[in-house]
Design a protein around this motif. Sequence first.
Motif, PDB file in Angstrom:
ATOM      1  N   UNK A 101      29.194  46.959  45.835  1.00  0.00           N
ATOM      2  CA  UNK A 101      28.691  48.301  45.590  1.00  0.00           C
ATOM      3  C   UNK A 101      29.115  48.771  44.200  1.00  0.00           C
ATOM      4  N   UNK A 102      28.200  49.362  43.452  1.00  0.00           N
ATOM      5  CA  UNK A 102      28.347  49.854  42.074  1.00  0.00           C
ATOM      6  C   UNK A 102      28.277  48.757  41.006  1.00  0.00           C
ATOM      7  N   UNK A 103      28.379  47.495  41.406  1.00  0.00           N
ATOM      8  CA  UNK A 103      28.308  46.432  40.398  1.00  0.00           C
ATOM      9  C   UNK A 103      26.855  46.067  40.106  1.00  0.00           C
ATOM     10  N   UNK A 104      26.486  45.836  38.827  1.00  0.00           N
ATOM     11  CA  UNK A 104      25.137  45.345  38.518  1.00  0.00           C
ATOM     12  C   UNK A 104      24.871  44.026  39.241  1.00  0.00           C
ATOM     13  N   UNK A 105      23.664  43.897  39.808  1.00  0.00           N
ATOM     14  CA  UNK A 105      23.368  42.760  40.678  1.00  0.00           C
ATOM     15  C   UNK A 105      22.981  41.505  39.911  1.00  0.00           C
ATOM     16  N   UNK A 106      22.550  41.635  38.639  1.00  0.00           N
ATOM     17  CA  UNK A 106      21.978  40.476  37.958  1.00  0.00           C
ATOM     18  C   UNK A 106      22.914  39.829  36.941  1.00  0.00           C
ATOM     19  N   UNK A 107      24.212  40.123  37.026  1.00  0.00           N
ATOM     20  CA  UNK A 107      25.178  39.501  36.125  1.00  0.00           C
ATOM     21  C   UNK A 107      25.799  38.273  36.797  1.00  0.00           C
ATOM     22  N   UNK A 108      26.248  37.337  35.983  1.00  0.00           N
ATOM     23  CA  UNK A 108      26.922  36.138  36.502  1.00  0.00           C
ATOM     24  C   UNK A 108      28.426  36.422  36.529  1.00  0.00           C
ATOM     25  N   UNK A 109      28.900  36.946  37.627  1.00  0.00           N
ATOM     26  CA  UNK A 109      30.295  37.353  37.762  1.00  0.00           C
ATOM     27  C   UNK A 109      31.208  36.132  37.765  1.00  0.00           C
ATOM     28  N   UNK A 110      32.375  36.317  37.097  1.00  0.00           N
ATOM     29  CA  UNK A 110      33.160  35.133  36.745  1.00  0.00           C
ATOM     30  C   UNK A 110      34.659  35.418  36.818  1.00  0.00           C
ATOM     31  N   UNK A 111      35.393  34.564  37.506  1.00  0.00           N
ATOM     32  CA  UNK A 111      36.842  34.437  37.432  1.00  0.00           C
ATOM     33  C   UNK A 111      37.597  35.755  37.644  1.00  0.00           C
ATOM     34  N   UNK A 112      37.622  36.299  38.860  1.00  0.00           N
ATOM     35  CA  UNK A 112      38.354  37.551  39.112  1.00  0.00           C
ATOM     36  C   UNK A 112      39.865  37.367  38.942  1.00  0.00           C
ATOM     37  N   UNK A 113      40.518  38.402  38.418  1.00  0.00           N
ATOM     38  CA  UNK A 113      41.966  38.396  38.243  1.00  0.00           C
ATOM     39  C   UNK A 113      42.551  39.637  38.919  1.00  0.00           C
ATOM     40  N   UNK A 114      43.648  39.432  39.673  1.00  0.00           N
ATOM     41  CA  UNK A 114      44.301  40.522  40.403  1.00  0.00           C
ATOM     42  C   UNK A 114      45.530  40.957  39.627  1.00  0.00           C
ATOM     43  N   UNK A 115      45.662  42.240  39.427  1.00  0.00           N
ATOM     44  CA  UNK A 115      46.810  42.797  38.725  1.00  0.00           C
ATOM     45  C   UNK A 115      48.084  42.436  39.506  1.00  0.00           C
ATOM     46  N   UNK A 116      49.075  41.779  38.883  1.00  0.00           N
ATOM     47  CA  UNK A 116      50.302  41.417  39.622  1.00  0.00           C
ATOM     48  C   UNK A 116      51.112  42.621  40.058  1.00  0.00           C
ATOM     49  N   UNK A 117      50.799  43.818  39.576  1.00  0.00           N
ATOM     50  CA  UNK A 117      51.492  45.028  40.008  1.00  0.00           C
ATOM     51  C   UNK A 117      50.785  45.690  41.196  1.00  0.00           C
ATOM     52  N   UNK A 118      49.753  45.032  41.702  1.00  0.00           N
ATOM     53  CA  UNK A 118      49.078  45.545  42.897  1.00  0.00           C
ATOM     54  C   UNK A 118      50.052  45.603  44.073  1.00  0.00           C
ATOM     55  N   UNK A 119      49.841  46.566  44.989  1.00  0.00           N
ATOM     56  CA  UNK A 119      50.717  46.749  46.162  1.00  0.00           C
ATOM     57  C   UNK A 119      49.981  46.295  47.415  1.00  0.00           C
ATOM     58  N   UNK A 120      50.674  46.368  48.542  1.00  0.00           N
ATOM     59  CA  UNK A 120      50.055  45.997  49.813  1.00  0.00           C
ATOM     60  C   UNK A 120      48.942  46.966  50.194  1.00  0.00           C
ATOM     61  N   UNK A 121      49.002  48.208  49.679  1.00  0.00           N
ATOM     62  CA  UNK A 121      48.000  49.211  50.031  1.00  0.00           C
ATOM     63  C   UNK A 121      46.880  49.327  49.000  1.00  0.00           C
ATOM     64  N   UNK A 122      47.105  48.816  47.764  1.00  0.00           N
ATOM     65  CA  UNK A 122      46.072  48.978  46.721  1.00  0.00           C
ATOM     66  C   UNK A 122      46.093  47.780  45.766  1.00  0.00           C
ATOM     67  N   UNK A 123      44.936  47.171  45.592  1.00  0.00           N
ATOM     68  CA  UNK A 123      44.775  46.090  44.618  1.00  0.00           C
ATOM     69  C   UNK A 123      43.911  46.574  43.445  1.00  0.00           C
TER      70      UNK A 123
END
Length: 820
Positions: free
Chosen positions: A105-127
């Motif tokens: 949701x909210x992301x453009x549908x026609x892009x070639x999405x690539x290599x997601x990275x998760x913030x290492x400061x993310x918590x158990x309740x919020x990434x």
Amino acid sequence: MAIHPTNDNIYIGAASGIFVSSDGGTTFQRITKPSEALNPAGSSSNLNSRPDGGSRGLGLSPDGKYMYATYQTQGGGSYGNKRWAVFMAKLSDTGIEGDWIKIMDELPANAEWYDPKVDPRSTAKEHKVAVGTVWNNNNNRIGLWEATVNFDDAGDLSNYQWDMILNLPKDGRCFDFEPSWENRDLIVRSVDYTPTTWSKHQVVAMGGMNLFISDVDVPEFPCTSWKEIYGEVIYHHDDLAMSHERGFSSTYCYDVDAYKSYMIQGCADHGIMQSLDHGYSWTAHRGPNGITNAMSVLTVPTTPALVLIDARKGYGIPSHSAGGLYAKEINLDNIGWPGNWKLIGGGVPNQVQTTNGLPSRNYRAMTYDPSLVKRVYVTMRGKNYGGQNIEGGIYVADDIVAVFNGTANWRKISLSSMGYKDFRDIWVDPNNNKYVYVRSDGSNAHLYRGERQSDGSYTWTNMESNVSGATDLYAWDFNGQTYLVAAGNINNKKGVYLNTNPQSDDWNATSSWEFTGLDVAKTLEIRPQDWWENQNITLRGLAAFGNHIVISSEVSTHKKGNGTYLGEIQEDGSVAWSDWTRAPGNNRDIENPMSLQAKVKIENDRPYYYVALAGTGPWRRQMDVEEVVTCDFSVDEQSLSFTEVGGEDQLTISSVDAWDVESLSDWITVEKVDQVLNITVKENTSGQHRSAEIVLKGCKDIVVDIQQKGAVVEEETPEEPGEEEGENEEEENEEEETPDETESPTSIGGQHQTLTVYPNPFTSEIKIKGCGQIRVYIYNLYGQVVHQEDYSEGNSIDLSHLSKGQYVLKVVDEYLKIVR
């Protein structure tokens, strides 16, 4: 690839899916794909073509409980039909728990999405999850997007929201920061967050030849917190940020050239970049409107000095057929404005048209005649494969300033048999400007020599049967003698070869070329490469000055350079090669992924080697020579025009040394008086425009172009054939195509009474009846050849590139006026 933070599982995202190893990489098991994802991709038979299917990367949450991944969800014959999506899933010890969850949701549908990275400061309740895109087309120029993913107390997904956190400041976006020489919507190919061991919480984004960083925990994030870290802004010029590279050179540069302090580069993804301080600082702004891709560039020291660029819309490797040739006057104090550029050939961005006789093409190489600087040559990339039939060739502007002013045209000088070559190099002989040397690339990589005739046409000889795989070519003056150096296969040996007499009739014989001693084995001896494993090494980036030759070696498919080498010509004609990769002045290696155009420019009486590199921008280095011989020899005019009546004119010569003059035309008389040359031209009683050249011979040759109009003569109307003659002709040629009765055929008089040209006037093409196979020349009213080809009866001669007006057609020794 990612490693689990607590159990050491190894995860790999690949075209065949996502895999996990629980035994240190000894074995891997495929993780179940999302139900919407395509099946795993098969093997690719082409390194440049990826099959549909599979994953485009993955990332793990800091606690190792969740995986984020991108998968392809839709294939198709065209890139525009393909789709990718971002998913998340809970991890188990050997795979995932439950189903994948699509979070788009909210992301453009026609892009070639690539290599997601998760913030290492993310918590158990919020990434916080950032995801980039790959390079394939403009659908991916959508900036950097970050998701805030929220979880409930049970660790299940509660909600998420995507936000654009980086893009070019424009179009009402909140972003307001200095993007340096980047001037297009951003594509983020790689993104990451700083590790928790760093004191600052930051995010770094890279892609499309740029690099940005931002603090995250500041109120200005993300709108005004970004900083470029690839091009340091040195100063502002007319509100333009002029930026200097920070040791991270970035443009994909096809060509570079300079005129005094002005410098320009043609780039795959930035269009053009311009500099006013010898290339120390650059801007990508104020090129022609709509231009985002450029290739060859040329500065011409005419009066006024001009800069020419091959340009179009789009990114990456240009189309063979799309392109315009633009020019503007060089202002050493000002970058100028888009409106300063004029279209002098081809079409406005990606429109197919002909301007000044030059059709839309990719203009791959340009050069000017050092003896007559107003004469400029342009080569094109032709193509007759892959279902396309795009004719290229070689064109010349006899007076580039006149073309710039709209009073003259380009004219084609190559043969029709050369029309589908991909010409990449062209150089004018520095000691005899009637010769030009050309190299084609690709599967037909050969060498050619053109020789200008008295009527302005060119005869061509080649090395199509004696050389293959020619990857570079350069011509230069060495002690008053022209040298030609080429990289290619001669006598089935790949290496660098010298020709010390390219003006000779047997220039194209293999015996005329001497091996310099540099081949692939020699480059690896000079610079051993541990990583090299029988890859195809290419020799490119060739240029020379004095007794020094410079060239680089590379593995083009990997865009990895091996090094740069200097060859020193010895007294006995042999060449001694050494490593020239590192410059001792600043202890810096040339960062060479792949060499493209190279040349030598003289600045402040010193020679500099210039080379355009694919991915690390333009580079230059001063060449060490014992002495540079300067030549203070000039003339106030290099072209004179006379009416048919003739007359007198003067040239003023500036020279500190002795000089002489050479004129071989019997209708021109020259008289040398001190530093003045008096020129007398006889009356021209013929109806033909005529031209000649006067050569001033001093420390260099300077060519002065002389043009004279022809007398106006009444055109004779050929007699109509008699009835009996016409009947016989009809009987003999009843199987041949005859002119349409609505067209106006014209017969050529003299000994070729049976030749008929139709239609005349013509719209775009003509035919000749009764000729068999002949050589046809088309002249403008200045006596210049604007078209030539070998013609066979029944075919058409395409003259659509000519402007409206009168021309003269020549067959053997007969002439006929034709009108478009």
